[in-house]
Design an enzyme around this catalytic site. Structure first.
Site, PDB file in Angstrom:
ATOM      1  N   GLN B 259       0.627  -1.183   0.047  1.00 38.68           N
ATOM      2  CA  GLN B 259      -0.212  -0.053   0.150  1.00 38.68           C
ATOM      3  C   GLN B 259       1.027   1.263  -0.011  1.00 38.68           C
ATOM      4  O   GLN B 259       0.659   2.269  -0.715  1.00 38.68           O
ATOM      5  CB  GLN B 259      -1.018  -0.006   1.259  1.00 38.68           C
ATOM      6  CG  GLN B 259      -2.254  -1.121   1.261  1.00 38.68           C
ATOM      7  CD  GLN B 259      -2.873  -0.879  -0.077  1.00 38.68           C
ATOM      8  OE1 GLN B 259      -3.451   0.505  -0.338  1.00 38.68           O
ATOM      9  NE2 GLN B 259      -2.999  -1.616  -1.209  1.00 38.68           N
ATOM     10  N   HIS B 262       1.832   3.158  -3.136  1.00 38.53           N
ATOM     11  CA  HIS B 262       1.000   3.642  -4.022  1.00 38.53           C
ATOM     12  C   HIS B 262       1.248   4.861  -4.148  1.00 38.53           C
ATOM     13  O   HIS B 262       0.794   5.722  -5.283  1.00 38.53           O
ATOM     14  CB  HIS B 262      -0.709   3.352  -3.364  1.00 38.53           C
ATOM     15  CG  HIS B 262      -1.063   2.040  -4.255  1.00 38.53           C
ATOM     16  ND1 HIS B 262      -1.419   2.174  -5.604  1.00 38.53           N
ATOM     17  CD2 HIS B 262      -1.714   0.977  -3.812  1.00 38.53           C
ATOM     18  CE1 HIS B 262      -1.865   1.098  -5.841  1.00 38.53           C
ATOM     19  NE2 HIS B 262      -2.006   0.208  -4.947  1.00 38.53           N
ATOM     20  N   GLU B 327      -9.869   0.342   4.687  1.00 36.84           N
ATOM     21  CA  GLU B 327     -10.192   0.235   3.297  1.00 36.84           C
ATOM     22  C   GLU B 327      -9.773  -1.320   2.967  1.00 36.84           C
ATOM     23  O   GLU B 327     -10.715  -1.947   2.305  1.00 36.84           O
ATOM     24  CB  GLU B 327      -9.476   0.940   2.331  1.00 36.84           C
ATOM     25  CG  GLU B 327      -9.664   0.907   0.923  1.00 36.84           C
ATOM     26  CD  GLU B 327      -8.474   1.645  -0.073  1.00 36.84           C
ATOM     27  OE1 GLU B 327      -7.636   2.010   0.430  1.00 36.84           O
ATOM     28  OE2 GLU B 327      -8.900   1.508  -1.257  1.00 36.84           O
ATOM     29  N   HIS B 328      -8.723  -1.857   3.208  1.00 40.80           N
ATOM     30  CA  HIS B 328      -8.119  -3.126   3.042  1.00 40.80           C
ATOM     31  C   HIS B 328      -7.802  -3.594   4.328  1.00 40.80           C
ATOM     32  O   HIS B 328      -7.227  -3.022   5.070  1.00 40.80           O
ATOM     33  CB  HIS B 328      -6.787  -3.250   2.307  1.00 40.80           C
ATOM     34  CG  HIS B 328      -7.168  -2.660   0.731  1.00 40.80           C
ATOM     35  ND1 HIS B 328      -6.678  -1.534   0.296  1.00 40.80           N
ATOM     36  CD2 HIS B 328      -7.618  -3.038  -0.358  1.00 40.80           C
ATOM     37  CE1 HIS B 328      -6.835  -1.149  -0.710  1.00 40.80           C
ATOM     38  NE2 HIS B 328      -7.151  -2.017  -1.418  1.00 40.80           N
ATOM     39  N   ASP B 361      -6.174  -6.582  -5.614  1.00 38.43           N
ATOM     40  CA  ASP B 361      -6.237  -5.358  -6.556  1.00 38.43           C
ATOM     41  C   ASP B 361      -6.171  -5.728  -7.975  1.00 38.43           C
ATOM     42  O   ASP B 361      -6.517  -5.069  -8.838  1.00 38.43           O
ATOM     43  CB  ASP B 361      -4.670  -4.888  -6.333  1.00 38.43           C
ATOM     44  CG  ASP B 361      -4.639  -3.888  -5.187  1.00 38.43           C
ATOM     45  OD1 ASP B 361      -5.544  -3.331  -4.827  1.00 38.43           O
ATOM     46  OD2 ASP B 361      -3.516  -3.510  -4.853  1.00 38.43           O
ATOM     47  N   HIS B 420     -54.140  15.180  -1.450  1.00 40.69           N
ATOM     48  CA  HIS B 420     -53.889  13.959  -1.211  1.00 40.69           C
ATOM     49  C   HIS B 420     -55.049  13.009  -0.721  1.00 40.69           C
ATOM     50  O   HIS B 420     -55.239  12.188  -1.222  1.00 40.69           O
ATOM     51  CB  HIS B 420     -52.721  13.769  -0.268  1.00 40.69           C
ATOM     52  CG  HIS B 420     -51.279  14.330  -0.657  1.00 40.69           C
ATOM     53  ND1 HIS B 420     -51.097  15.205  -0.976  1.00 40.69           N
ATOM     54  CD2 HIS B 420     -50.132  13.511  -0.726  1.00 40.69           C
ATOM     55  CE1 HIS B 420     -49.739  15.524  -1.446  1.00 40.69           C
ATOM     56  NE2 HIS B 420     -49.265  14.238  -1.225  1.00 40.69           N
TER      57      HIS B 420
END
Lengths: 436, 436
Positions: B259, B262, B327-328, B361, B420
C-alpha cells in the site's frame, strides 16, 4: 393555465426540451453561512448548538433539555387521537413489511481455482434522521426514513427535529416511537446536521444522515458528506400521470394537484393520447382549485410548472416519460403492466386507476423518499441498502494462489508496483521451495 | 520509523485517536478553476475541450480525433505482449465472474390486503469511466470500473483517458476492449468530467460517472453530482494487517509496503498481539525499503503515516480495526474466519496468510475500488448496484384501496394535504356508490 403541448406540433421538441430544463428551484446560496455554522458547532459543541437554536428557533435549551425526555415523548404521544394513531401504526406496519423484503443476502462460494470468495452485508452503526419543523414536519417522512434504517439493523437511531418557539408535533414523536427511535433532539438547521456528523458533548455522532430539509440543511449535508454518508439532496416533488381517455378526469386532476399542493416549485405533468380528455382534465383542475385548501400553493405550481401533453399513442408516452424520468409515475391505462414494461426510468410507479400516488406517500409500503429532478436515471428511492454496506471477502489456498498469483505478478509489474508483485512472489517461492 | 503504539501504554487512547484523525491529504482548493472549466465546456462544447487539452496535455485534437479510432485501438492492443494480455484476460474473466453474482433480483408479491407490491431493477442507460493519465494510468482500474457497469447491463460505456503529449497506455486500451468499451476519448481533467456530464457536439452525455482522478477531477465530480450520479470521492489508499506471531515477518512487511508504494499519502498499519513480531516486521520493512523500486514513495508513506500497534489479544485487535474502518484488511491469523466474525467495518477483507492484498488489486475477483478514510463505516466498494437503480411499484385493487385507503386519508388530513386525501376519497366514494 399550464402549458399544453402536442407531439404533432412543429415546435414540440423545442418546447419539451425547455420543459425538461425548466429551473424550478431558486435555492439561495447559503454555503458560507453553513460553513461558519459547522465550524462553530465543531469548535464549541453544545454551546454553539444552543445559541443557534435560541437565535433561529427562539427556543432556550440547555444540554439537559436538548433531547425530549421519555416523559415528554409519552405525554405527547398520549395526545394523539386514536384514529390517527391507528392510521400511523398501519402505515408503519406496511412500510416495515415492504422494506423487510429488501434485506440483502450474504454470499460465499469457492471458485474453480479453489479461491473462496464472497461478501457480507452489515448495517451502519448509527444513523441520524433529520425531520423539518413547521409546515413540512411530516410524520409520514419519519416512518419512511426511520423504518428502513431499523430494518437494516442500525444500532443507534437519532432524530433531530426543530421545534420553533417550542412547538412540537405529537405525530412526529409517535412516528419516531413506532420506528424504534427514542433519542430525539429538538434542534434543526445546519447546526443539527453538524452536531450529528461531528458530535457534541451531548449528541453522539452518527455515520449516516438522511432526511429532507431547507436550503441550510441541504448545504450542510453536502458539506459533511465524506465525514458521514448522506442520502440524496431532494429537489421539489414531481408527478407524471399517463392516462388514457377511460379515466375520470376529476380523479386525474386530483392526482395532479396532490403533487402541486406540496410546494409552489412542484411539477405535475399529464400525458394522454386523447386531446378531449386533456381538456377535460384541465377544466377539472381549474374547478378543484376553486375549493382546494392549499390552492394558494397548488395554483402557482400548476400554472408555472404544470403541463398537459397530448401524444399519438402510449408507446410515445413511454418514450417521453423516460426523458422526464419522473419521481412519481401513475399509469392510468387499460394495461398498466404492458406500459410499465416499456418504462425505463422512474422512482416509483403506480399501476392502474385504483392506485393514486397518495397511497404511496403514506400507506402502500414502498418508500416515498424518491429521486427528483430526473435523477431516477441513476438513483433509487430510499431503501434498506442505504443503511447497509457490503464488505467483500477473499481467501486463497496455496493451490489457488499458484493458479492465479502469477497473473497478478505480471499485472503488478506492468503497473510498476514492485511490492505488489513481491507480496505474491514471496508466497509462491515458499510453495515452490516446499515442493522442491 | 513509523509510530509504535501499545494498547497497554497510558497514552494509547490519545495517540490512537490522533492516528485516526491524521490528515494525510492536502488537497489544493481548485474549485473556482474547475467551476470555470465546467462553465466553459457547457458553453463551448468541443472547442473548449480541445483548447483545454492543448493547454494541459500539450496535445492538438479536432472533433474528429477526440476519440481513438477502432484502428488505433486495434493497433495499440496488438503491441501488448502475450503474457500481459493473458494476465489481463484472466483478471477480466475473474472480475466478471465475481460481479455477475451481484446482479439483484426483481420482486413482486400480493400482500394480505390484496395490494400488489414490488420493485424492478434496471441499469443506468449510459456510464462514463474516468481513467487517469501518466503514472496512475492503471489498466486494472479500467477492469474494476467497466466490468461492473457491463455486468449491470449499462447500454453505453464511455471512457475518458488523457494522453499527455499524446502518449497512451496500450494496456488501458486492451482493458477497455476486454470490458466491452469501444468509445475512448483522449481527454482528461475537469474538462473530461464536464464533457461526460453535459455532453458536447461530439461526446454524448452519460448518466453516471465513476473512476479515480486528481484534485481537478474530484472537484469536477462533486460539482456535476446531481446532474449525473458519481461514485465515491476516493482518498489515499490504506491497509490494516492484523497478524499473529505465526507469520513470516517478511511477507507482512511486503504487504504493508504494497500500500505504501501507491502514494506518499497512503497509510499502512499493523496490529499484532506479539511485541517481538512487531519489531521483526519493522526491521523487515526497513530492509526491504533498501531495494524496493518505489522506495522513494513507500518510505515517506511508511515513516509519516505507518503505524505498528501491539495489543493484548485478537478481540482487542478487532475493536481497534472497527475504529479504523480500513479500506483493506488482511487477517493473517490462525483462525481468520473467527476474527472476521468480530469485524464490523471494512471495505475488503483478505483471509489468511495466503491471501496478500495484491491479489485483490488484480485478480481475486472482488472490486478494488473501495471506501477510504473510514468511510467503510457507511459505504461499500464499487459494485454492480452502483450502475443500477430500483423502481418501486404498487398496484391497488378496489378491495385493497378500501382496506388501506381510509388510513391514508387520515394521515393526509393530519398533514394538511387536502388533494392527497381527496385522491383517495374520490375513488372510495365511487366504490361505495357502486355497491349502494
Amino acid at each position: 393555465m399550464p402549458q399544453f403541448l402536442n407531439t404533432n406540433d412543429a415546435d414540440f421538441d423545442t418546447r419539451f426540451a425547455a420543459l425538461l430544463e425548466m429551473k424550478r428551484e431558486d435555492a439561495p446560496d447559503v454555503d458560507d453561512t453553513v460553513a461558519a455554522i459547522i465550524a462553530d458547532v465543531r469548535a464549541r459543541g453544545d454551546a454553539a448548538v444552543i445559541e443557534l437554536t435560541a437565535k433561529f428557533d427562539r427556543l432556550s435549551l440547555t444540554p439537559e433539555t436538548l433531547a425530549f425526555t421519555p416523559e415528554e415523548i409519552a405525554s405527547a404521544i398520549g395526545q394523539v387521537p386514536a384514529v390517527e394513531r391507528d392510521a400511523l401504526e398501519l402505515a408503519a406496519e406496511r412500510i416495515r413489511a415492504y422494506h423487510v423484503r429488501q434485506r440483502p443476502e450474504d454470499a460465499r462460494w469457492t471458485d474453480p481455482d479453489g479461491a473462496e470468495l464472497g461478501w457480507r452485508w452489515g448495517p451502519v452503526s448509527a444513523a441520524g434522521l433529520y425531520v423539518p419543523g413547521g409546515l413540512a414536519s411530516y410524520p409520514s417522512s419519519v416512518l419512511m426514513n426511520a423504518i428502513p434504517a431499523q430494518v437494516a439493523g442500525v444500532g443507534r437511531l437519532t432524530i433531530c427535529a426543530p421545534t420553533p418557539d417550542g412547538i412540537s408535533n405529537p405525530l412526529v414523536l409517535l412516528a419516531a416511537h413506532l420506528s424504534g427511535v427514542d433519542t430525539i433532539y429538538r434542534i434543526g438547521g445546519a447546526q443539527a446536521i453538524a452536531a450529528m456528523a461531528y458530535g457534541t458533548g451531548t449528541i453522539a455522532p452518527v455515520d449516516k444522515i438522511t432526511g429532507p430539509g431547507n436550503a441550510f440543511v441541504a448545504a450542510a449535508k453536502r458539506r459533511v458528506f465524506g465525514k458521514v454518508g448522506i442520502d440524496m439532496i431532494a429537489g421539489p416533488s414531481e408527478i407524471l400521470v399517463i392516462a388514457d381517455a377511460d379515466n375520470d378526469p376529476d380523479w386525474i386532476a386530483t392526482d395532479l394537484l396532490s403533487q402541486a399542493e406540496h410546494d409552489e416549485s412542484a411539477q405535475s405533468i399529464l400525458i394522454t393520447d386523447d386531446a378531449d380528455f386533456a381538456q377535460a382534465v384541465a377544466r377539472a383542475v381549474e374547478a378543484q382549485l376553486q375549493t382546494l385548501p392549499r390552492a394558494a400553493i397548488a395554483g402557482p405550481s400548476w400554472r408555472d410548472f404544470g403541463a398537459i401533453i397530448t401524444c399519438s399513442d402510449l408507446s410515445e408516452a413511454a418514450t417521453l416519460s423516460d426523458r422526464i424520468a419522473p419521481e412519481h409515475l401513475e399509469l392510468c391505462v387499460a394495461d398498466p403492466e404492458a406500459l410499465f414494461a416499456k418504462i425505463t426510468h422512474a422512482g416509483a410507479v403506480f399501476l392502474g386507476q385504483w392506485t393514486p400516488e397518495a397511497i404511496g406517500d403514506y400507506i402502500g409500503g414502498p418508500n416515498h423518499v424518491l429521486p427528483t429532478a430526473r435523477s431516477a436515471r441513476f438513483s433509487s428511492g430510499l431503501n434498506v441498502l442505504d443503511f447497509m454496506k457490503r464488505t467483500t471477502v477473499a481467501r486463497m489456498t496455496p493451490a489457488a494462489l499458484k493458479a492465479i498469483g502469477p497473473a497478478a505478478e505480471v499485472l503488478a509489474a506492468s503497473e510498476g508496483l514492485g511490492a505488489h508483485g513481491a507480496s505474491v512472489a514471496a508466497r509462491l517461492a515458499r510453495l515452490n521451495a516446499d515442493e522442491g
